[in-house]
Structure formats: structure tokens, C-alpha cells
Enzyme design. Sequence first.
Site, PDB file in Angstrom:
ATOM      1  N   GLU A   1       9.572  15.318  15.023  1.00 20.48           N
ATOM      2  CA  GLU A   1      10.153  15.480  13.692  1.00 20.48           C
ATOM      3  C   GLU A   1       9.675  16.766  13.019  1.00 20.48           C
ATOM      4  O   GLU A   1       8.462  16.993  12.918  1.00 20.48           O
ATOM      5  CB  GLU A   1       9.740  14.305  12.815  1.00 20.48           C
ATOM      6  CG  GLU A   1      10.513  13.048  13.106  1.00 20.48           C
ATOM      7  CD  GLU A   1      10.149  11.926  12.160  1.00 20.48           C
ATOM      8  OE1 GLU A   1      11.053  11.257  11.684  1.00 20.48           O
ATOM      9  OE2 GLU A   1       8.944  11.731  11.909  1.00 20.48           O
TER      10      GLU A   1
ATOM     11  N   LYS B   1       0.863  -1.188   0.000  1.00 21.72           N
ATOM     12  CA  LYS B   1       0.000   0.000   0.000  1.00 21.72           C
ATOM     13  C   LYS B   1       0.898   1.237   0.000  1.00 21.72           C
ATOM     14  O   LYS B   1       1.439   1.607   1.037  1.00 21.72           O
ATOM     15  CB  LYS B   1      -0.908   0.009   1.238  1.00 21.72           C
ATOM     16  CG  LYS B   1      -2.000   1.048   1.128  1.00 21.72           C
ATOM     17  CD  LYS B   1      -2.648   1.371   2.445  1.00 21.72           C
ATOM     18  CE  LYS B   1      -2.031   2.557   3.132  1.00 21.72           C
ATOM     19  NZ  LYS B   1      -1.867   3.770   2.338  1.00 21.72           N
TER      20      LYS B   1
ATOM     21  N   GLU C   1       9.330   0.791  10.941  1.00 25.87           N
ATOM     22  CA  GLU C   1      10.365   1.815  10.797  1.00 25.87           C
ATOM     23  C   GLU C   1       9.633   3.134  11.011  1.00 25.87           C
ATOM     24  O   GLU C   1       9.004   3.664  10.100  1.00 25.87           O
ATOM     25  CB  GLU C   1      11.011   1.699   9.414  1.00 25.87           C
ATOM     26  CG  GLU C   1      12.405   2.286   9.354  1.00 25.87           C
ATOM     27  CD  GLU C   1      12.371   3.750   8.998  1.00 25.87           C
ATOM     28  OE1 GLU C   1      12.284   4.572   9.951  1.00 25.87           O
ATOM     29  OE2 GLU C   1      12.416   4.073   7.814  1.00 25.87           O
TER      30      GLU C   1
ATOM     31  N   CYS D   1      13.094  10.583   8.105  1.00 27.63           N
ATOM     32  CA  CYS D   1      13.113  10.281   9.561  1.00 27.63           C
ATOM     33  C   CYS D   1      14.523  10.319  10.101  1.00 27.63           C
ATOM     34  O   CYS D   1      14.699  10.294  11.318  1.00 27.63           O
ATOM     35  CB  CYS D   1      12.528   8.935   9.908  1.00 27.63           C
ATOM     36  SG  CYS D   1      11.719   8.069   8.668  1.00 27.63           S
TER      37      CYS D   1
HETATM   38  C1  SIN Z   1      16.338   6.155   4.258  1.00 24.46           C
HETATM   39  O1  SIN Z   1      17.239   6.969   4.408  1.00 24.46           O
HETATM   40  O2  SIN Z   1      16.529   5.058   3.791  1.00 24.46           O
HETATM   41  C2  SIN Z   1      14.924   6.447   4.633  1.00 24.46           C
HETATM   42  C3  SIN Z   1      14.740   7.582   5.502  1.00 24.46           C
HETATM   43  C4  SIN Z   1      13.318   7.677   5.956  1.00 24.46           C
HETATM   44  O3  SIN Z   1      12.671   6.655   6.233  1.00 24.46           O
HETATM   45  O4  SIN Z   1      12.844   8.795   6.072  1.00 24.46           O
END
Ligand code: SIN
Length: 479
Positions: free
Chosen positions: A383, A176, A252, A286
Site C-alpha cells: 500500500e 481503541k 479489515e 486501503c
Molecule cells: C472505507 O472506504 O470504508 C474504508 C477504507 C479503508 O479502510 O481505508
Amino acid sequence: MIAALDRLAGLLLDGDAGADDHRLDVFDPTTGEAIAAIATSSVDDCLAAVEAASHAARGWADAPPRERGEILRRCYETMMAEQAEIATLLQLENGKPMAEALGEVAYAADFFRWFSEEAVRIAGEVRRSPIGDKRIMVLPEPVGVSLQITPWNFPAAMPVRKIAPALAAGCTTVVKPAPATPLTAYCVAELMGRCGVPEGVVNLVLPEPPNEATVAMLAHRAVRKVSFTGSIAVGKHLLRLAADRVLRTSMELGGNAPFVVLADADLDVAVRSAVAAKMRNTGATCVAPNRLYVHERIAHDFTEALSAAMAGLAVGYDRQPDAEVGALISPGERDKVAGLVSGAVDGGAKVVTGGRAPDGGGYFYEPTVLADVAPDAPILAGEIFGPVAPVVRFSDEARAVEMANDTDAGLIAYVMSGDMGHGLAIGEQLDAGMVAVNRGIISDASAPFGGVKESGIGREGGFEGIEEYLERKYVATDW
Ligand code: SIN
């Protein structure tokens, strides 16, 4: 017409077609204009996708690992051959600069390459029992049908980072993608079909609004795993749903990355790393540093040099081909960033550069550096997801570590020091799943990406990535 969009012709809606609940307009964040409309999936469509993944599961699990690996390798090669085309589409729906879009496609493709190599290296184990009376066989098996939910900030890399290990392990998936950026994911799925991924192995759905369909899919008996990249709040909601069915999970979730500049830091390295980490994807990652803790001895010089570097970046108004800073995904995201900055300024922070959402179309926000930010300012609490670097001074390293760890998130922490031993020692004290010492970019298909505390569960990429899609079956034997 963009070539990659051409390939999705069957999925795209014309004009007013589907001008009802089943139509999703996709926008170019750099102009605010609608670029395409796509049909959304009903709850029944989503359940049909789960059924398709379930029907394909046995055949895919039984396919020789070499065959699975070679299909994934073809996906890597095809994605790189079509890099420019895919990047053009990705840029259009996400608003990141072209150079970054190209980089993201290469990053995404690298997950296909890495997991094509991992597909043939899935190992089991045979041990002798301590008493010596039997053999303990431990066999790796695919987890089964996985629901994979991906965000808008990396429309190619996040789906591929989930799909590639699942397929390498022998799992089938329902994916999704984020409603803001679905086109790239559909384009990648179409590419996978051309590379030999059998029907039913990868199934895309676009339920909008998503919750009812997600609940229904997670309740389906065939689903054995959910993998999610996105906010902590949504991650917790999915974990609660997963708990009802005791599903495997990979989460994640958000970060709140500290970027600690020690007194002995090399200024150039620290500034270069800060700009690279902060400005990747216009700060909408992130892993972006959210809180820059800088030793008071170099805080002035660091802040000046960082501001000069940020002010010199080319912002991508009017789709400038050489842009270094893209647009935020939506007016809501831009306004949220503006609100955080004005809140910080009301609390006594000083804008050294930027601090404005420029007039005109598109959801841009100027690269911004804030100095004299109070350690308890709300902008440091979560964030930012935008191009804003708040600088907080410290005089005592122990206090810097304490402030850095004062968060429920624990995805990544950055440490800058001219003395590697010193940097590593501080890095060991930081509560994070990943630590970058004198580096701004850490993302790598061959490295385990993931966080501790509320930043998540599990790892994506690296040797660890495939384990997220494997169960271990113990077979007791007596030879
Ligand atoms: C990444 O750097 O692989 C992803 C970063 C994120 O999930 O914002």
C-alpha cells in the site's frame, strides 16, 4: 475553540498537565502544530473498561431490539445535525479536506442508520430434523464484549462501522481509536451517551503504547471478540493473540488494489473513477488503487488525462476551505511516500505530474502520476497510502489479470470497460472481496465491505455486518 472539542473538555489536558507518560499530543497534519493533549489509558484503565463492558453486557443484550434500534437512530440523527461541528474536529486532527470530512461524517452516520434498521431484523430459524422427530431451533445471540481497534484514516467512520453493528446485535464494546486521531472517536462516544446509549455499553481507551494493554484486554475472560481495521502485520499479531483465547475475529486489513483499464474503457469514466478512488483521503485508504494496469492502446491518453486531472486538484495548504487534497497523517507517512516515488524513478519510472513534497508546514505530498512503471517495481508491492498513481502498461488481458492477482492482498479491484459484460467477466477473474466496475467509490453502509486472502476476515456493513456480532445457539426441542 471548536465546539466539538469543547464537549471533550473533561478529557483534554491543559498546558503541561500530564507532561509524562500519560499524555498524548494530537497534531494538525496540515500545519504540524499540536492542537490538543489528551490523557492516555493505563493497562488498569483498559481492564476497567473491559469490566464496565462486561457489567453492561446482560442489560444491553436484554434491551428490546426496538429500543436499541431507536437509540442508534437518534445517534444517526444527532450526528447529521452536528455534522459540520464533528467534521471540523475530524479535519483538524486528520488533515483531510473539509468536503471529505463532511462526507465522512455522513458516511459514519449512515452506519448508525443502517444498523438501527438491522437491530429489529435479527432472525433465528426453526427447522424440522430430517428424520422428523424433533425441531431444530437456531437462536441468534450477541457475541459478547468486543474489543474494536480502529485506524486514523477515517476517525469517525471506522469506529462507527464497528460500534453500530455491535450495539444493534446486543454486544457491548471497548473501542481503541488510533492515537493520531482519538478526538473524533471521543466526540462520537460523547454523542452516543447523549442519545441514550447506557453507561458501560461503549467504552473508549487510549493506551499508548498500545501493545501491553491490548494483550491484557484480549486475555481478559470477558472479551469474546476482536475487530480490527489496519495493517496486515498488526492484524496477524492480533489473530495470534485471538487464537490463544479462540476469540471471534473480524479483520479489515490492508489492500493492494489493482485498477485495470481495458482497451474498450470510456476514457472519461476511467479517469474520473481513478481520481475519485485514488484521491479519496489523499490516497490514504486501503481501497485506493495502488497499481493502475492500462491497456497500451489507451495508456498514453489515459495517463495524460489522469495527470491533467490530478495536477488540477487544489491542495489544502493553510487550511484552504475549498481544498480537494489533504495532508498525510505524519512526516513519517509523507517520507515513506516520497521514498516509494524516488525508488520508482530510480527504477525507470517517469514522473508525469507531482513527485514532490512541497516545502512549508504540514505533511503534504503533491498528487503524482508515474508512467512507465516496471511491473516488478517495489512501489507496486504494497500500500502506498498516498496520492501517487503508478501506471503500468499491458497488451494482453490475461497478463493484466495475472499481474492484478499477483499479491497476497485481495481487498478490492477496479475494472474499467465500455462493455459491462466484458468488465464483469474480468471482474470475476480478480481475487478480491470487492470489485468496482466503472466506479471509483464503492463504500456504502448497506454493502458488505471486506477482503479475501490476507486482506481480512469477515465483512463490515450490509446485511453481513451484524452477523459478525452474533452467535447462533442451537436449541434441540421435541414438541
Ligand atoms: C472505507 O472506504 O470504508 C474504508 C477504507 C479503508 O479502510 O481505508
